[in-house]
Write a protein that holds these residues in place. Structure first.
Motif, mmCIF file in Angstrom:
data_model
loop_
_atom_site.group_PDB
_atom_site.id
_atom_site.type_symbol
_atom_site.label_atom_id
_atom_site.label_comp_id
_atom_site.label_asym_id
_atom_site.label_seq_id
_atom_site.Cartn_x
_atom_site.Cartn_y
_atom_site.Cartn_z
ATOM 1 N N VAL A 24 9.008 4.255 0.875
ATOM 2 C CA VAL A 24 7.807 4.155 1.725
ATOM 3 C C VAL A 24 6.911 3.031 1.208
ATOM 4 O O VAL A 24 6.382 2.240 1.997
ATOM 5 N N ASP A 27 9.031 -0.355 2.001
ATOM 6 C CA ASP A 27 9.487 -0.635 3.370
ATOM 7 C C ASP A 27 8.453 -0.350 4.461
ATOM 8 O O ASP A 27 8.634 -0.804 5.591
ATOM 9 N N ARG A 28 7.405 0.399 4.139
ATOM 10 C CA ARG A 28 6.469 0.824 5.192
ATOM 11 C C ARG A 28 5.013 0.531 4.831
ATOM 12 O O ARG A 28 4.104 1.220 5.272
ATOM 13 N N LYS A 29 4.799 -0.512 4.057
ATOM 14 C CA LYS A 29 3.460 -0.828 3.547
ATOM 15 C C LYS A 29 2.431 -1.010 4.660
ATOM 16 O O LYS A 29 1.277 -0.621 4.515
ATOM 17 N N GLU A 31 2.031 0.597 7.220
ATOM 18 C CA GLU A 31 1.605 1.877 7.771
ATOM 19 C C GLU A 31 0.598 2.619 6.893
ATOM 20 O O GLU A 31 -0.074 3.528 7.366
ATOM 21 N N LEU A 147 2.968 9.939 4.842
ATOM 22 C CA LEU A 147 4.217 9.234 5.229
ATOM 23 C C LEU A 147 5.381 9.648 4.355
ATOM 24 O O LEU A 147 6.491 9.873 4.838
#
Length: 153
Positions: A24, A27-29, A31, A147
């Motif tokens: 997370v 790969d999903r910074k 968000e 998340l």
């Protein structure tokens, strides 16, 4: 005196394995990185020592920050990420504000996640507090935790 004298930090326990939390973070910074309704846009994340870290933040009324430009100092997959804004890519010195230290540690079946902003001096630390370190980083932490837990669910 040591570096921790100028630290501001948030920490939480996340009901997700460390590997999930790492994914997370990497790969999903966009968000979780800034408090909503602001949004983050990753320009570049070269996740290796010396690699560029650049993120732009946008506010709900057209505000923009940065980009926040820096380099990675240390990357230990699944354990620690350290960045600083004291340098731009290519080790070009720039006016520093802080070094960020992100750590991931096992806590039973969960992960203890800590985000630390280490400042160069007392004035920078005070300025960050005045800018809203809390509640900004608190909200960032809550978004990150949610998340991670949804991804592990």
């Amino acid at each position: 005196m040591n570096g921790a004298d100028y630290d501001l930090s948030v920490t939480c326990t996340i009901a997700a394995p460390r590997a999930t939390c790492w994914r997370v973070w990497t790969d999903r910074k966009e968000e979780w990185f800034c408090p909503k309704p602001w949004r983050a846009e990753v320009i570049e994340e070269d996740l290796r020592p010396g690699g560029r870290s650049a993120v732009q933040m946008f506010g709900p009324d057209g505000e923009e920050t940065g980009p926040m430009e820096g380099v990675f100092l240390d990357v230990v997959p699944g354990e620690r990420i350290v960045t600083t804004d004291a340098y731009a890519a290519g080790w070009v010195p720039q006016t520093p504000f802080m070094t960020a230290i992100w750590t991931f540690a096992d806590e039973g079946q969960h992960t203890r996640f800590t985000a630390t902003a280490r400042h160069w001096d007392a004035e920078a630390k005070a300025r960050h507090l005045e800018m809203g370190f809390h509640p900004g980083w608190d909200q960032m932490m809550a978004q990150f935790k949610a998340l991670c837990e949804a991804a592990a669910g």
